[in-house]
Design a protein around this motif. Structure first.
Motif, PDB file in Angstrom:
ATOM      1  N   PRO A   9       0.797  -1.232   0.000  1.00 33.84           N
ATOM      2  CA  PRO A   9       0.000   0.000   0.000  1.00 33.84           C
ATOM      3  C   PRO A   9       0.830   1.282   0.000  1.00 33.84           C
ATOM      4  CG  PRO A   9      -0.088  -1.083   2.152  1.00 33.84           C
ATOM      5  CD  PRO A   9       0.549  -2.052   1.200  1.00 33.84           C
ATOM      6  N   LEU A  11       2.699   2.584  -2.053  1.00 32.17           N
ATOM      7  CA  LEU A  11       3.904   2.685  -2.892  1.00 32.17           C
ATOM      8  C   LEU A  11       3.535   3.235  -4.271  1.00 32.17           C
ATOM      9  CD1 LEU A  11       5.753  -0.489  -1.647  1.00 32.17           C
ATOM     10  CD2 LEU A  11       6.476   1.887  -1.338  1.00 32.17           C
ATOM     11  N   ARG A  17       4.520  11.134  -2.298  1.00 36.01           N
ATOM     12  CA  ARG A  17       4.465  10.696  -0.910  1.00 36.01           C
ATOM     13  C   ARG A  17       5.768  10.982  -0.159  1.00 36.01           C
ATOM     14  NH1 ARG A  17       4.826   4.418   0.910  1.00 36.01           N
ATOM     15  NH2 ARG A  17       4.250   4.860   3.058  1.00 36.01           N
ATOM     16  N   TYR A  22      11.042   9.062   0.810  1.00 40.44           N
ATOM     17  CA  TYR A  22      10.991   8.073  -0.272  1.00 40.44           C
ATOM     18  C   TYR A  22      11.559   8.583  -1.609  1.00 40.44           C
ATOM     19  CZ  TYR A  22       7.983   5.675   3.049  1.00 40.44           C
ATOM     20  OH  TYR A  22       7.499   5.049   4.177  1.00 40.44           O
ATOM     21  N   ASN A  73       7.925  -5.838  -1.102  1.00 39.71           N
ATOM     22  CA  ASN A  73       7.912  -4.700  -0.192  1.00 39.71           C
ATOM     23  C   ASN A  73       6.462  -4.578   0.282  1.00 39.71           C
ATOM     24  OD1 ASN A  73       7.870  -2.315   1.177  1.00 39.71           O
ATOM     25  ND2 ASN A  73       8.969  -1.136  -0.382  1.00 39.71           N
ATOM     26  N   ALA A  75       5.236  -2.805   2.421  1.00 33.68           N
ATOM     27  CA  ALA A  75       4.958  -1.446   2.914  1.00 33.68           C
ATOM     28  C   ALA A  75       4.400  -1.521   4.340  1.00 33.68           C
ATOM     29  CB  ALA A  75       4.061  -0.705   1.930  1.00 33.68           C
ATOM     30  N   ALA A  76       3.319  -0.810   4.639  1.00 36.92           N
ATOM     31  CA  ALA A  76       2.836  -0.768   6.028  1.00 36.92           C
ATOM     32  C   ALA A  76       2.410  -2.147   6.540  1.00 36.92           C
ATOM     33  CB  ALA A  76       1.678   0.214   6.142  1.00 36.92           C
ATOM     34  N   HIS A  79       4.518  -4.448   9.016  1.00 41.48           N
ATOM     35  CA  HIS A  79       4.556  -4.326  10.468  1.00 41.48           C
ATOM     36  C   HIS A  79       3.279  -4.824  11.149  1.00 41.48           C
ATOM     37  CE1 HIS A  79       7.770  -1.852   8.991  1.00 41.48           C
ATOM     38  NE2 HIS A  79       6.925  -0.945   8.506  1.00 41.48           N
ATOM     39  N   HIS A  99      12.817  -2.719   1.566  1.00 38.18           N
ATOM     40  CA  HIS A  99      12.235  -1.445   2.006  1.00 38.18           C
ATOM     41  C   HIS A  99      13.081  -0.312   1.465  1.00 38.18           C
ATOM     42  CE1 HIS A  99       9.349  -3.368   4.519  1.00 38.18           C
ATOM     43  NE2 HIS A  99      10.300  -4.133   5.001  1.00 38.18           N
ATOM     44  N   LEU A 100      12.411   0.670   0.885  1.00 38.89           N
ATOM     45  CA  LEU A 100      13.126   1.827   0.337  1.00 38.89           C
ATOM     46  C   LEU A 100      13.846   2.588   1.448  1.00 38.89           C
ATOM     47  CD1 LEU A 100      10.201   3.051  -1.924  1.00 38.89           C
ATOM     48  CD2 LEU A 100      12.406   2.241  -2.788  1.00 38.89           C
ATOM     49  N   SER A 101      13.129   2.819   2.542  1.00 36.14           N
ATOM     50  CA  SER A 101      13.682   3.599   3.653  1.00 36.14           C
ATOM     51  C   SER A 101      14.298   2.658   4.684  1.00 36.14           C
ATOM     52  CB  SER A 101      12.571   4.434   4.298  1.00 36.14           C
ATOM     53  OG  SER A 101      11.617   3.583   4.923  1.00 36.14           O
ATOM     54  N   VAL A 103      13.878   1.332   7.746  1.00 42.18           N
ATOM     55  CA  VAL A 103      12.812   1.192   8.754  1.00 42.18           C
ATOM     56  C   VAL A 103      13.380   1.085  10.175  1.00 42.18           C
ATOM     57  CG1 VAL A 103      10.910   0.318   7.352  1.00 42.18           C
ATOM     58  CG2 VAL A 103      12.683  -1.269   8.081  1.00 42.18           C
ATOM     59  N   ARG A 106      13.643   4.436  11.891  1.00 41.27           N
ATOM     60  CA  ARG A 106      12.409   5.218  11.981  1.00 41.27           C
ATOM     61  C   ARG A 106      11.628   4.844  13.257  1.00 41.27           C
ATOM     62  NH1 ARG A 106       9.512   4.921   6.307  1.00 41.27           N
ATOM     63  NH2 ARG A 106       8.230   6.537   7.318  1.00 41.27           N
ATOM     64  N   ARG A 110       7.966   0.439  13.267  1.00 40.12           N
ATOM     65  CA  ARG A 110       8.466  -0.067  11.968  1.00 40.12           C
ATOM     66  C   ARG A 110       9.631  -1.054  12.139  1.00 40.12           C
ATOM     67  NH1 ARG A 110       5.909   3.424   8.144  1.00 40.12           N
ATOM     68  NH2 ARG A 110       5.517   5.440   9.103  1.00 40.12           N
TER      69      ARG A 110
HETATM   70  C1  DQA Z   1       8.315   1.013   3.412  1.00 41.22           C
HETATM   71  C2  DQA Z   1       8.495   1.255   4.920  1.00 41.22           C
HETATM   72  C3  DQA Z   1       7.180   1.037   5.651  1.00 41.22           C
HETATM   73  O1  DQA Z   1       7.345   1.248   7.043  1.00 41.22           O
HETATM   74  C4  DQA Z   1       6.144   2.008   5.145  1.00 41.22           C
HETATM   75  O2  DQA Z   1       4.895   1.783   5.774  1.00 41.22           O
HETATM   76  C5  DQA Z   1       6.008   1.997   3.669  1.00 41.22           C
HETATM   77  C6  DQA Z   1       7.203   1.867   2.832  1.00 41.22           C
HETATM   78  C7  DQA Z   1       9.609   1.336   2.625  1.00 41.22           C
HETATM   79  O3  DQA Z   1       9.712   0.894   1.497  1.00 41.22           O
HETATM   80  O4  DQA Z   1      10.472   2.041   3.146  1.00 41.22           O
HETATM   81  O5  DQA Z   1       4.922   2.190   3.125  1.00 41.22           O
HETATM   82  O6  DQA Z   1       8.025  -0.355   3.207  1.00 41.22           O
END
Ligand code: DQA
Length: 145
Positions: A9, A11, A17, A22, A73, A75-76, A79, A99-101, A103, A106, A110
């Motif tokens: 979700p 992405l 965003r 990101y 990935n 995403a949310a 977690h 994961h792009l970031s 986590v 953060r 996460r």
């Molecule tokens: C993410 C990291 C997740 O915590 C976040 O909810 C995302 C993107 C990332 O790619 O860094 O939606 O998966």
């Protein structure tokens, strides 16, 4: 050999965003990048993005018997989703988490990854490059398996 690349979700909102986290490249650019990495590695590929947990579970189930490796990935849902973890375990297809970031740098919520518990490897905080590393890792893994 065929790979399935799943993006969870929000992405699809890349570019708009939280660009400070990101980056400014959009989802179309990410998909083009993933396609080029699959081509470089000699994989056929299916790309899937959904904002819905059940649709991601369905997609993983439908990979059974057809797909050699998964890059995900979530995403949310990373977690929160025991359902995605269970689906990855159910099909037993080698999966790599991206994961792009970073986590781990953060918010503490996460720091837990359910999907990661079913993955053979994670690439975290490398931006788009994490997908390339995941694809090349799976190539090496599948060729030596
Ligand atoms: C993410 C990291 C997740 O915590 C976040 O909810 C995302 C993107 C990332 O790619 O860094 O939606 O998966």
């Amino acid at each position: 050999m065929k790979l399935l690349i799943i993006n969870g979700p929000n992405l699809n909102m890349l570019g708009l965003r939280e660009p400070q986290i990101y980056g400014t490249r959009n989802f179309e650019a990410l998909e083009a990048y993933i396609w080029s990495c699959c081509e470089e590695a000699g994989f056929e590929a299916e790309l899937f993005q959904s904002n819905h947990e059940g649709a991601i579970v369905d997609c993983i189930q439908q990979a059974y018997g057809r797909i050699d490796g998964i890059v995900i990935n979530p995403a949310a849902y990373t977690h929160t989703s025991v359902a995605i973890l269970d689906a990855l375990k159910a099909v037993s297809i080698p999966a790599v988490e991206v994961h792009l970031s970073d986590v781990n740098e953060r918010e503490s919520f996460r720091h837990v990854s359910y999907a990661g518990m079913a993955c053979i490897k994670s690439f975290i905080g490398m931006g788009f490059e994490g997908y390339r590393s995941a694809i090349l890792y799976l190539k090496d893994y599948l060729e030596t398996a």
